[in-house]
Design a protein around this motif. Sequence first.
Motif, PDB file in Angstrom:
ATOM      1  N   PHE A   1       0.833  -1.197   0.000  1.00 31.56           N
ATOM      2  CA  PHE A   1       0.000   0.000   0.000  1.00 31.56           C
ATOM      3  C   PHE A   1       0.866   1.244   0.000  1.00 31.56           C
ATOM      4  CE2 PHE A   1       0.903  -0.740   4.472  1.00 31.56           C
ATOM      5  CZ  PHE A   1       1.174   0.529   4.956  1.00 31.56           C
ATOM      6  N   VAL A   2       0.264   2.334  -0.455  1.00 32.63           N
ATOM      7  CA  VAL A   2       0.866   3.653  -0.288  1.00 32.63           C
ATOM      8  C   VAL A   2      -0.170   4.536   0.391  1.00 32.63           C
ATOM      9  CG1 VAL A   2       0.203   4.373  -2.644  1.00 32.63           C
ATOM     10  CG2 VAL A   2       2.020   5.598  -1.407  1.00 32.63           C
ATOM     11  N   HIS A   3       0.264   5.226   1.431  1.00 28.64           N
ATOM     12  CA  HIS A   3      -0.593   6.127   2.214  1.00 28.64           C
ATOM     13  C   HIS A   3      -0.085   7.548   2.009  1.00 28.64           C
ATOM     14  CE1 HIS A   3      -1.522   8.458   5.898  1.00 28.64           C
ATOM     15  NE2 HIS A   3      -2.653   7.783   5.902  1.00 28.64           N
ATOM     16  N   VAL A   4      -1.011   8.448   1.676  1.00 32.60           N
ATOM     17  CA  VAL A   4      -0.662   9.858   1.466  1.00 32.60           C
ATOM     18  C   VAL A   4      -1.616  10.718   2.274  1.00 32.60           C
ATOM     19  CG1 VAL A   4      -0.407  11.716  -0.226  1.00 32.60           C
ATOM     20  CG2 VAL A   4       0.212   9.372  -0.856  1.00 32.60           C
ATOM     21  N   ARG A   5      -1.075  11.669   3.013  1.00 31.92           N
ATOM     22  CA  ARG A   5      -1.916  12.583   3.780  1.00 31.92           C
ATOM     23  C   ARG A   5      -2.861  13.336   2.837  1.00 31.92           C
ATOM     24  NH1 ARG A   5      -0.489  14.201   8.999  1.00 31.92           N
ATOM     25  NH2 ARG A   5      -1.276  16.298   8.532  1.00 31.92           N
ATOM     26  N   PRO A   6      -4.088  13.620   3.272  1.00 35.67           N
ATOM     27  CA  PRO A   6      -5.084  14.214   2.373  1.00 35.67           C
ATOM     28  C   PRO A   6      -4.627  15.492   1.685  1.00 35.67           C
ATOM     29  CG  PRO A   6      -6.140  13.467   4.394  1.00 35.67           C
ATOM     30  CD  PRO A   6      -4.666  13.302   4.605  1.00 35.67           C
ATOM     31  N   GLU A   7      -3.872  16.340   2.402  1.00 34.75           N
ATOM     32  CA  GLU A   7      -3.509  17.629   1.816  1.00 34.75           C
ATOM     33  C   GLU A   7      -2.517  17.517   0.661  1.00 34.75           C
ATOM     34  OE1 GLU A   7      -1.077  17.460   5.772  1.00 34.75           O
ATOM     35  OE2 GLU A   7      -2.955  16.668   4.942  1.00 34.75           O
ATOM     36  N   TRP A   8      -1.891  16.339   0.507  1.00 32.17           N
ATOM     37  CA  TRP A   8      -0.924  16.157  -0.578  1.00 32.17           C
ATOM     38  C   TRP A   8      -1.429  15.251  -1.700  1.00 32.17           C
ATOM     39  CZ3 TRP A   8       1.976  19.992  -0.148  1.00 32.17           C
ATOM     40  CH2 TRP A   8       2.515  20.401   1.068  1.00 32.17           C
ATOM     41  N   GLN A   9      -2.618  14.713  -1.563  1.00 33.58           N
ATOM     42  CA  GLN A   9      -3.091  13.754  -2.561  1.00 33.58           C
ATOM     43  C   GLN A   9      -3.268  14.374  -3.940  1.00 33.58           C
ATOM     44  OE1 GLN A   9      -6.514  11.738  -0.924  1.00 33.58           O
ATOM     45  NE2 GLN A   9      -5.353  10.955   0.818  1.00 33.58           N
ATOM     46  N   ALA A  10      -3.627  15.655  -4.012  1.00 36.36           N
ATOM     47  CA  ALA A  10      -3.786  16.310  -5.312  1.00 36.36           C
ATOM     48  C   ALA A  10      -2.466  16.383  -6.077  1.00 36.36           C
ATOM     49  CB  ALA A  10      -4.367  17.708  -5.128  1.00 36.36           C
ATOM     50  N   MET A  11      -1.355  16.282  -5.356  1.00 32.09           N
ATOM     51  CA  MET A  11      -0.033  16.364  -5.970  1.00 32.09           C
ATOM     52  C   MET A  11       0.402  15.039  -6.591  1.00 32.09           C
ATOM     53  SD  MET A  11       3.448  17.502  -3.968  1.00 32.09           S
ATOM     54  CE  MET A  11       3.339  16.131  -2.808  1.00 32.09           C
ATOM     55  N   ILE A  12      -0.213  13.941  -6.170  1.00 30.94           N
ATOM     56  CA  ILE A  12       0.259  12.613  -6.549  1.00 30.94           C
ATOM     57  C   ILE A  12      -0.298  12.200  -7.901  1.00 30.94           C
ATOM     58  CG2 ILE A  12       0.291  10.181  -5.893  1.00 30.94           C
ATOM     59  CD1 ILE A  12       1.955  12.010  -4.073  1.00 30.94           C
ATOM     60  N   ASP A  13       0.594  11.771  -8.784  1.00 34.10           N
ATOM     61  CA  ASP A  13       0.214  11.244 -10.093  1.00 34.10           C
ATOM     62  C   ASP A  13       0.505   9.755 -10.139  1.00 34.10           C
ATOM     63  OD1 ASP A  13      -0.656  13.659 -11.297  1.00 34.10           O
ATOM     64  OD2 ASP A  13       1.448  14.241 -11.610  1.00 34.10           O
ATOM     65  N   PRO A  14      -0.313   8.984 -10.857  1.00 32.75           N
ATOM     66  CA  PRO A  14      -0.031   7.552 -10.989  1.00 32.75           C
ATOM     67  C   PRO A  14       1.170   7.333 -11.905  1.00 32.75           C
ATOM     68  CG  PRO A  14      -1.848   8.150 -12.410  1.00 32.75           C
ATOM     69  CD  PRO A  14      -1.522   9.384 -11.603  1.00 32.75           C
ATOM     70  N   LEU A  15       1.850   6.198 -11.731  1.00 31.39           N
ATOM     71  CA  LEU A  15       2.929   5.842 -12.654  1.00 31.39           C
ATOM     72  C   LEU A  15       2.374   5.454 -14.014  1.00 31.39           C
ATOM     73  CD1 LEU A  15       5.234   3.712 -10.304  1.00 31.39           C
ATOM     74  CD2 LEU A  15       5.533   6.095 -10.989  1.00 31.39           C
ATOM     75  N   VAL A  16       1.161   4.911 -14.022  1.00 34.60           N
ATOM     76  CA  VAL A  16       0.477   4.523 -15.256  1.00 34.60           C
ATOM     77  C   VAL A  16      -0.867   5.235 -15.298  1.00 34.60           C
ATOM     78  CG1 VAL A  16      -0.550   2.616 -16.556  1.00 34.60           C
ATOM     79  CG2 VAL A  16       1.594   2.257 -15.304  1.00 34.60           C
ATOM     80  N   VAL A  17      -1.119   5.961 -16.355  1.00 35.08           N
ATOM     81  CA  VAL A  17      -2.413   6.628 -16.518  1.00 35.08           C
ATOM     82  C   VAL A  17      -3.361   5.643 -17.191  1.00 35.08           C
ATOM     83  CG1 VAL A  17      -3.651   8.512 -17.635  1.00 35.08           C
ATOM     84  CG2 VAL A  17      -1.386   8.911 -16.629  1.00 35.08           C
ATOM     85  N   SER A  18      -4.478   5.376 -16.518  1.00 37.43           N
ATOM     86  CA  SER A  18      -5.422   4.396 -17.039  1.00 37.43           C
ATOM     87  C   SER A  18      -6.843   4.810 -16.656  1.00 37.43           C
ATOM     88  CB  SER A  18      -5.066   3.001 -16.500  1.00 37.43           C
ATOM     89  OG  SER A  18      -5.855   1.997 -17.105  1.00 37.43           O
ATOM     90  N   HIS A  19      -7.715   3.834 -16.473  1.00 45.96           N
ATOM     91  CA  HIS A  19      -9.141   4.109 -16.292  1.00 45.96           C
ATOM     92  C   HIS A  19      -9.432   4.988 -15.073  1.00 45.96           C
ATOM     93  CE1 HIS A  19     -10.144   1.278 -19.445  1.00 45.96           C
ATOM     94  NE2 HIS A  19      -9.427   0.338 -18.843  1.00 45.96           N
ATOM     95  N   GLY A  20      -8.604   4.894 -14.045  1.00 41.70           N
ATOM     96  CA  GLY A  20      -8.889   5.643 -12.830  1.00 41.70           C
ATOM     97  C   GLY A  20      -8.511   7.106 -12.893  1.00 41.70           C
ATOM     98  N   TRP A  21      -7.779   7.520 -13.940  1.00 38.77           N
ATOM     99  CA  TRP A  21      -7.304   8.896 -13.992  1.00 38.77           C
ATOM    100  C   TRP A  21      -8.456   9.859 -14.239  1.00 38.77           C
ATOM    101  CZ3 TRP A  21      -6.860  12.952 -17.597  1.00 38.77           C
ATOM    102  CH2 TRP A  21      -5.997  13.988 -17.210  1.00 38.77           C
ATOM    103  N   THR A  22      -8.361  11.008 -13.620  1.00 41.38           N
ATOM    104  CA  THR A  22      -9.370  12.051 -13.812  1.00 41.38           C
ATOM    105  C   THR A  22      -8.669  13.378 -14.036  1.00 41.38           C
ATOM    106  OG1 THR A  22     -11.167  13.292 -12.799  1.00 41.38           O
ATOM    107  CG2 THR A  22      -9.548  12.330 -11.303  1.00 41.38           C
TER     108      THR A  22
END
Length: 402
Positions: free
Chosen positions: A225-246
């Motif tokens: 798992f990876v855990h990210v504090r809520p205030e930084w989640q907007a900064m996080i990009d996936p390594l692979v852009v796929s169906h979940g990307w918005t």
Amino acid sequence: MTTNLSQHFLLDPEVVFLNHGSFGACPRPVFEDYQRWQLKLERQPVEFLDSRRGLAPNLRVAREALAAEFGTSADNIAQVSNATTGLNVALQSLPLKPGDEILTTNHEYSALEKTLAFVARRTGAKIVVAEVPLPLTSAEAFHDAILSAVTPRTRVLFLSHVTSATALLFPIERLIAEARQRGIWSVIDGAHAPGHVPLDLDALGADVYSGNCHKWMMAPKGAAFVHVRPEWQAMIDPLVVSHGWTADNKEPGVRGPFGASAFVDEIEMQGTRDPSPWLAVPAALAFRRAHDWWQVAAECSRLAQETAARVRDLFGLDALSSPEFSAPQMVAMPIPACDPIAVHDALLRDYGIEIPVFEWQGHHIARLSCQGYNTREQMDLLVTALGELLAREQPLRKRGQA
């Protein structure tokens, strides 16, 4: 060990397995649950992998179980295949600039050292390595060693919670708090921590924390798992852009296309892959509860420390830390200078012992892991084997050494 639990594991009975720390070992009932999920996948793959009918609801159940175990919200935790992947997700997302500094230690896992080098090369950031004093016997000494390397350019503090090669339990809590006060991102490699040390992610307060479930939690390989504090989640990009990307923002409270937080959906919904290891995490948690695994772990810790003390007495070499800074069930035991590969191979060939033996920064180490399937008799065999092998005036001794 007062109760040996080897009957619950699938390990080869001909091998004395003292290397749980590398890849873990999955108990039989957990492995059976993992196979049950795989069978469901093969029986109706469309339904299983359909985000609305199967995949998203099943992922959510596992995520909620893990989040409850580790004191956080299911919206802050996303499943990945291993801790290295989770840390890459975070480190490659940080908006670093030329001249920014990434502060780390000389005890980090080699794959993550390469990740830091990759990020530094791509962004122009600089890696600063603080040397942790050995033997580690003081939290103050650890804190001072790290904080003395902080500068106005420090943007990232990257630390292991439990180190891989040296099996040290770093006292990271105060440093995480200090990093927050100074506006420094704290990124923690927790590969060895879940199930090994008690973990409350929200209380710990790291900006990013990634850990494996397939090591000391004993889930199937490929659960992390990876855990990210809520205030930084907007900064996080996936390594692979796929169906979940918005394209929408990922601020706290914003839902992704599959109903989880936008951060979770982007990381988890990445096309066709087998999620069965992650879906078996609740079974691993249930197995631990059913067998009072923290009590088992306490017994394992005592056995590991006793064995490490015997090896110290055998060779007269100092420990790398005092007991409170050693990982509870995993101890890096200094041994005389030798050919590590030859010693490893001889232990396996002549004694049936699987244990890592390596050289780290001038120290020769046999890293002992002790889990509920291990016995005192196995520890006796290890001490005997090391004594016999490293007393020889043969190629097992390092060339040029007495």
